[in-house]
Write a protein that holds these residues in place. Sequence first.
Motif, PDB file in Angstrom:
ATOM      1  N   UNK A   1       0.976  -1.595  -0.147  1.00  0.00           N
ATOM      2  CA  UNK A   1       0.262   0.058  -0.046  1.00  0.00           C
ATOM      3  C   UNK A   1       1.253   1.372  -0.082  1.00  0.00           C
ATOM      4  N   UNK A   2       1.771   1.123   0.703  1.00  0.00           N
ATOM      5  CA  UNK A   2       3.084   2.007   0.710  1.00  0.00           C
ATOM      6  C   UNK A   2       3.032   2.506  -0.559  1.00  0.00           C
ATOM      7  N   UNK A   3       3.698   1.866  -1.403  1.00  0.00           N
ATOM      8  CA  UNK A   3       4.169   1.683  -2.297  1.00  0.00           C
ATOM      9  C   UNK A   3       3.674   2.260  -3.674  1.00  0.00           C
ATOM     10  N   UNK A   4       2.566   1.931  -2.996  1.00  0.00           N
ATOM     11  CA  UNK A   4       1.716   1.962  -4.506  1.00  0.00           C
ATOM     12  C   UNK A   4       1.312   3.885  -4.569  1.00  0.00           C
ATOM     13  N   UNK A   5       0.893   4.649  -2.527  1.00  0.00           N
ATOM     14  CA  UNK A   5       0.914   5.052  -1.718  1.00  0.00           C
ATOM     15  C   UNK A   5       1.626   6.458  -2.522  1.00  0.00           C
ATOM     16  N   UNK A   6       2.694   6.330  -2.786  1.00  0.00           N
ATOM     17  CA  UNK A   6       4.037   7.009  -2.482  1.00  0.00           C
ATOM     18  C   UNK A   6       4.377   7.632  -4.653  1.00  0.00           C
ATOM     19  N   UNK A   7       3.999   6.041  -5.251  1.00  0.00           N
ATOM     20  CA  UNK A   7       3.718   5.767  -6.947  1.00  0.00           C
ATOM     21  C   UNK A   7       2.749   7.232  -6.490  1.00  0.00           C
ATOM     22  N   UNK A  45      -4.916   5.931  -4.476  1.00  0.00           N
ATOM     23  CA  UNK A  45      -4.000   4.785  -4.127  1.00  0.00           C
ATOM     24  C   UNK A  45      -5.396   3.583  -4.562  1.00  0.00           C
ATOM     25  N   UNK A  46      -6.032   3.621  -3.705  1.00  0.00           N
ATOM     26  CA  UNK A  46      -6.955   2.173  -3.769  1.00  0.00           C
ATOM     27  C   UNK A  46      -8.570   2.499  -3.690  1.00  0.00           C
ATOM     28  N   UNK A  47      -9.456   1.603  -3.865  1.00  0.00           N
ATOM     29  CA  UNK A  47     -10.614   1.761  -4.146  1.00  0.00           C
ATOM     30  C   UNK A  47     -11.116   0.745  -2.614  1.00  0.00           C
ATOM     31  N   UNK A  48     -11.830   1.716  -1.833  1.00  0.00           N
ATOM     32  CA  UNK A  48     -12.728   0.484  -1.192  1.00  0.00           C
ATOM     33  C   UNK A  48     -14.557  -0.237  -1.032  1.00  0.00           C
ATOM     34  N   UNK A  49     -14.676  -1.686  -1.352  1.00  0.00           N
ATOM     35  CA  UNK A  49     -15.470  -1.380  -1.930  1.00  0.00           C
ATOM     36  C   UNK A  49     -16.874  -2.096  -0.382  1.00  0.00           C
ATOM     37  N   UNK A  50     -18.096  -2.153  -0.656  1.00  0.00           N
ATOM     38  CA  UNK A  50     -18.540  -2.422   0.606  1.00  0.00           C
ATOM     39  C   UNK A  50     -20.061  -2.694   0.156  1.00  0.00           C
ATOM     40  N   UNK A  51     -20.903  -3.102   0.509  1.00  0.00           N
ATOM     41  CA  UNK A  51     -22.238  -3.891   0.135  1.00  0.00           C
ATOM     42  C   UNK A  51     -22.628  -2.952  -1.079  1.00  0.00           C
ATOM     43  N   UNK A  74      -3.273   0.343 -11.868  1.00  0.00           N
ATOM     44  CA  UNK A  74      -2.516   0.713 -10.288  1.00  0.00           C
ATOM     45  C   UNK A  74      -2.943   0.937  -9.111  1.00  0.00           C
ATOM     46  N   UNK A  75      -3.659   0.548  -8.675  1.00  0.00           N
ATOM     47  CA  UNK A  75      -4.976   0.747  -7.892  1.00  0.00           C
ATOM     48  C   UNK A  75      -4.525  -0.581  -7.496  1.00  0.00           C
ATOM     49  N   UNK A  76      -5.150  -0.165  -5.290  1.00  0.00           N
ATOM     50  CA  UNK A  76      -5.911  -1.549  -4.865  1.00  0.00           C
ATOM     51  C   UNK A  76      -7.066  -1.933  -4.555  1.00  0.00           C
ATOM     52  N   UNK A  77      -7.359  -2.715  -4.268  1.00  0.00           N
ATOM     53  CA  UNK A  77      -8.920  -3.007  -3.780  1.00  0.00           C
ATOM     54  C   UNK A  77      -8.763  -3.696  -2.107  1.00  0.00           C
ATOM     55  N   UNK A  78      -9.360  -2.915  -1.681  1.00  0.00           N
ATOM     56  CA  UNK A  78      -9.767  -3.511  -0.019  1.00  0.00           C
ATOM     57  C   UNK A  78     -10.845  -3.326  -0.205  1.00  0.00           C
ATOM     58  N   UNK A  79     -11.290  -5.441   0.476  1.00  0.00           N
ATOM     59  CA  UNK A  79     -13.254  -5.177   0.456  1.00  0.00           C
ATOM     60  C   UNK A  79     -12.931  -4.892   2.371  1.00  0.00           C
ATOM     61  N   UNK A  80     -14.229  -4.126   2.270  1.00  0.00           N
ATOM     62  CA  UNK A  80     -14.994  -3.392   3.521  1.00  0.00           C
ATOM     63  C   UNK A  80     -16.109  -4.615   3.532  1.00  0.00           C
TER      64      UNK A  80
END
Length: 250
Positions: A1-7, A45-51, A74-80
């Motif tokens: 995450x840190x890496x993507x955020x910096x990039x 830097x990322x997406x967060x997916x909820x219901x 180039x983003x990360x994906x978090x499942x909430x």
Amino acid sequence: MEEVSRKKQSSIILALDFPFQNPQDRENLLTKAQSILKEVSPHICAIKINHHPTLPLGIFGGVQTIVNQAHKAGLLAIMDCKVNDIGATNQTIAEYYYAAGFDALIANPFIGWEEGLQPIFDIAKKHQRGVILLAYMSHKGAAEGYGQTVIDSETHTQTKQYLSFAKKALKYGADGVVVGATVPEKIREIHQVLGKNVPIYSPGVGAQGGGAATALEAGARYLIVGREIVQSADPAVAAEKLKASAKSPI
Ligand code: BMP
């Protein structure tokens, strides 16, 4: 995450939440989600997916399309999913979400380690994915659970529930904790426990009244933002503004 955020030079995580709409309009919802993600991608830097998209679209063939799009950008994906069940069930939940491509999922530490969180961490390790734990939620009622004074089961001393969860996040090797931007004083206390070892993900900016700068100054590393971006007349501009206001820790 840190890496993507910096990039990406961004600490903003887009919560791709939409209000209820007729489930028959699934195609519209998917198109809308993809179009907002495309516009906003350069600023997050990322997406967060909820219901919100998961219930009408489903995971495989639905939300998975959005996860793939995020990865291509180039983003990360978090499942909430705030996993909150017995171990065997949690294991299956984690396996499905990781199989769909999610890089991390959010779990509720109230379930405890043995036959609760442990199977999630085991599956995460196996697939080299992340686990983020709730530490103090952004809504008012959070005080009743996360804010209560408890007797720590290991030390047998009085402590705050959220501080106990922060210590457990360190002990379990969690990849992050969630602390509401609406409670900067709690971010500060939790940050004192975690230091730079476990980053704080902070939702509640904008629509819930939290401030981006205040949360970051208190120790948040990432800001999770939904309505302030998604429901703005120009989501890309809204995301760009937030990105600029959150520049300091990068
Ligand atoms: P918004 O910026 O529109 O308030 O959205 C915040 C998102 O973060 C929502 O998906 C919400 O469910 C989630 N969230 C939160 O607001 N507070 C928490 O403590 C934990 C969350 O996951």
